[in-house]
Write a protein that holds these residues in place. Sequence first.
Motif, short mmCIF file in Angstrom:
data_model
loop_
_atom_site.label_atom_id
_atom_site.label_comp_id
_atom_site.label_asym_id
_atom_site.label_seq_id
_atom_site.Cartn_x
_atom_site.Cartn_y
_atom_site.Cartn_z
N GLY A 99 15.41 -1.25 -0.48
CA GLY A 99 14.54 -0.24 0.13
C GLY A 99 13.08 -0.25 -0.28
O GLY A 99 12.38 0.74 -0.09
N ALA A 100 12.58 -1.36 -0.83
CA ALA A 100 11.20 -1.39 -1.33
C ALA A 100 10.17 -1.08 -0.24
O ALA A 100 9.16 -0.42 -0.50
CB ALA A 100 10.89 -2.74 -1.96
N GLU A 101 10.43 -1.54 0.98
CA GLU A 101 9.46 -1.29 2.04
C GLU A 101 9.38 0.20 2.37
O GLU A 101 8.30 0.73 2.64
CB GLU A 101 9.81 -2.10 3.29
N LYS A 102 10.53 0.84 2.30
CA LYS A 102 10.54 2.30 2.54
C LYS A 102 9.82 3.02 1.41
O LYS A 102 9.10 3.99 1.62
CB LYS A 102 11.97 2.80 2.65
N MET A 103 10.02 2.53 0.20
CA MET A 103 9.34 3.14 -0.94
C MET A 103 7.83 2.97 -0.81
O MET A 103 7.06 3.91 -1.08
CB MET A 103 9.84 2.52 -2.24
N LEU A 104 7.41 1.80 -0.37
CA LEU A 104 5.98 1.56 -0.19
C LEU A 104 5.42 2.49 0.88
O LEU A 104 4.34 3.09 0.71
CB LEU A 104 5.73 0.09 0.17
N ALA A 105 6.15 2.63 1.99
CA ALA A 105 5.70 3.52 3.06
C ALA A 105 5.57 4.96 2.55
O ALA A 105 4.61 5.67 2.88
CB ALA A 105 6.67 3.45 4.24
N TYR A 106 6.51 5.36 1.71
CA TYR A 106 6.47 6.70 1.13
C TYR A 106 5.22 6.87 0.27
O TYR A 106 4.51 7.89 0.35
CB TYR A 106 7.74 6.92 0.30
N LEU A 107 4.91 5.87 -0.52
CA LEU A 107 3.72 5.92 -1.37
C LEU A 107 2.44 5.96 -0.53
O LEU A 107 1.50 6.69 -0.84
CB LEU A 107 3.69 4.69 -2.29
N GLU A 108 2.42 5.16 0.51
CA GLU A 108 1.24 5.12 1.39
C GLU A 108 0.97 6.51 1.95
O GLU A 108 -0.16 7.00 1.95
CB GLU A 108 1.46 4.11 2.53
N GLU A 109 2.04 7.13 2.40
CA GLU A 109 1.96 8.48 2.98
C GLU A 109 1.49 9.47 1.92
O GLU A 109 0.54 10.24 2.12
CB GLU A 109 3.37 8.82 3.49
N LYS A 110 2.11 9.40 0.77
CA LYS A 110 1.85 10.38 -0.28
C LYS A 110 0.43 10.24 -0.85
O LYS A 110 -0.22 11.22 -1.16
CB LYS A 110 2.89 10.20 -1.38
N LEU A 111 -0.04 9.01 -1.00
CA LEU A 111 -1.35 8.79 -1.59
C LEU A 111 -2.45 8.74 -0.54
O LEU A 111 -3.64 8.71 -0.87
CB LEU A 111 -1.37 7.48 -2.40
#
Lengths: 162, 446
Positions: A99-111
């Motif tokens: 799920g790394a791509e989902k984690m990255l998308a989450y970070l992009e959104e959050k930051l």
Amino acid sequence: MAEPLFTSEEQKKFDAGIAEIISHYPPDRKSAGMLPALRLLQEIKGWLPPEGLRLVAKHLEVTPERAMEVASFYVMYHLKKPGKYVIDVCTNLSCSLWGAEKMLAYLEEKLGLKAGEANEKFTLRETECLASCGTAPCLQINEDHHESLTQAKLDAILARLS
Amino acid sequence: MASTAKTIEPIISAAWGKPQSWTLDSYRKRGGYEALKKALQLEPAAIIDEVKKSNLRGRGGAGFPTGLKWSFVPKDSPKPKYLAVNGDESEPGTFKDRYILEDDPHMMLEGIAIAAYALGVHTCYVYLRGEFKFPAERTQAAIDEAYKAGIFGKTVLGKDFELNCYLVRGAGAYICGEETALLESLEGKKGWPRLKPPFPAVVGLFGCPTVVNNVETLASVPAVFQQGADAYAKLGTDKSGGTRLVCLSGTVNRPGVYEVSMFTTLAELIYDDKYGRGMPAGRKVKAVIPGGSSAPVLGADELDVAMEFEALKVKQTMAGSGGVIVMDDATCMVRSLWRVARFYAEESCGQCTPCREGTPWQTRLLRKIEEGRGEPGDIDMLSNVASSIAPYPPIGLGNTICALGDAAALPTHSFLMRFRDEFEAHIREHRCPFGDKPWGSFGDWS
Ligand SMILES: Cc1cc2nc3c(=O)[nH]c(=O)nc-3n(C[C@H](O)[C@H](O)[C@H](O)COP(=O)(O)O)c2cc1C
Ligand code: SF4
Ligand code: FES
């Protein structure tokens, strides 16, 4: 006059560090200390300012162009001042399977940053395998490694970054 | 599957996870540095013979016999000789050296001391990938302890033999794991591989004879002298002695680093209770990469093979760095190969045309196919591009200065050989058949 590169404290640290580095190599091979010397400079300044590169080159008896060539080859050196926190997210195969791509998308959104972008506080980057594939997904924040990340764990880590 | 795989006595991983396992005190209590004492009583040439007899093979990727490599170092050279330890550990799927460096660095340091004495090396550089901050801290602390204890320094355990050991951290470049790029990097340059021959054993660091060995290889050396070369050899096969570390990752219940015998199969690693404990509920194995992302992929019906150099060679793949990556039936093969191809394109140093031009070309074609824009002919084109970098089979036909070229082409060849229908389906349907879940949605982030 331009601001000096180092405070006197920093100057001491740099001088001692360079002397130690050079002592690890044959006397006619000072230039071998390039990677450790660049790391030292970046540890002190947070990045590699041009006058710092010139100083390293002088100590290692090479041209400033050579120092620049090496500095630009390796991805961990910052030729521009990065955000206070550099977040490197592994998206290579094993991490993507967890799920790394989902984690990255989450970070992009959050930051509010896309991978590859930076603001004062954060630099967000996608990176290659961090040799932590068994504890995926993982990321590094300023070289501190975080693994087996869940959303809750990641939120807690981000909350600690002031 | 219950535990049916043959139990082995762990050597390298024996102390991992135990309190203070990384300290000299802990290592000594387990008999640490006794092997060095034994070795110091032998003639250097006899040490090399023992390592030859042990059938120890390099754990960095190529599986080269360690004793033989040591014997290539010229004995009468007036130049200094060097030992360079390869702790770059950047091949996707590989994370075993990290455990050695963090949990038992003295085992590697003892191997270094034995190797240095055998080779007449007075200076050793331990090169760790730049990202290894914590492993570097543990290793540096162990080096400091070893100096204080008289293992490194002017004498080695009282023997009149000077040995210095320095830790160097890289700065983020996969290519620096290739041995000649590593030497360039150690010389303070960008990591551009050198043309071979000459091999590093003859012309290496600073133009001097140099042995480059992987972290795990050196950590395996003490056991050769503790158990005796014959006993060590007997643990393995005719051509490959001892035990080895494998790194299990991807879609499997219990990923991790496991010490296995040379007879342990991929199926045992994935399913046995001692190791991976099988697949998550409802999932089946589709594909397994057996030796780091550059090793040709195997299908689900090919897992009854020992994770050992010769056995995997028969299958036209390789044991490589021990990185075993499992992909399940919900995983898209095009997407997986695209990610792997992107890695090699990213990390190509750009010196050779086939690799510099071919790796991004592969990546573009794979992206096109995965995004549903693929056309008839793209698969053949992809195959041609891979062949122009390195034809296959067999492994090792690369047209480039270093084996990164092969590493980039082998995944393409092998994915196309085994999963061509999936690539064709993408082109036929003008979309990824896995929709917006090409990674099988596994784990907490699904
Ligand atoms: C592109 C490339 C990357 C490599 N990366 C590593 C690495 O990270 N660690 C390693 O030990 N060997 C790596 N190798 C293999 C080394 O070139 C070399 O064979 C190895 O360090 C020799 O040690 P050994 O004989 O103990 O296995 C790599 C090879 C290539 C072609
Ligand atoms: S094969 Fe690729 S990585 Fe290796 S030297 Fe050539 S361009 Fe560089
Ligand atoms: S794939 Fe992410 S750490 Fe290896």
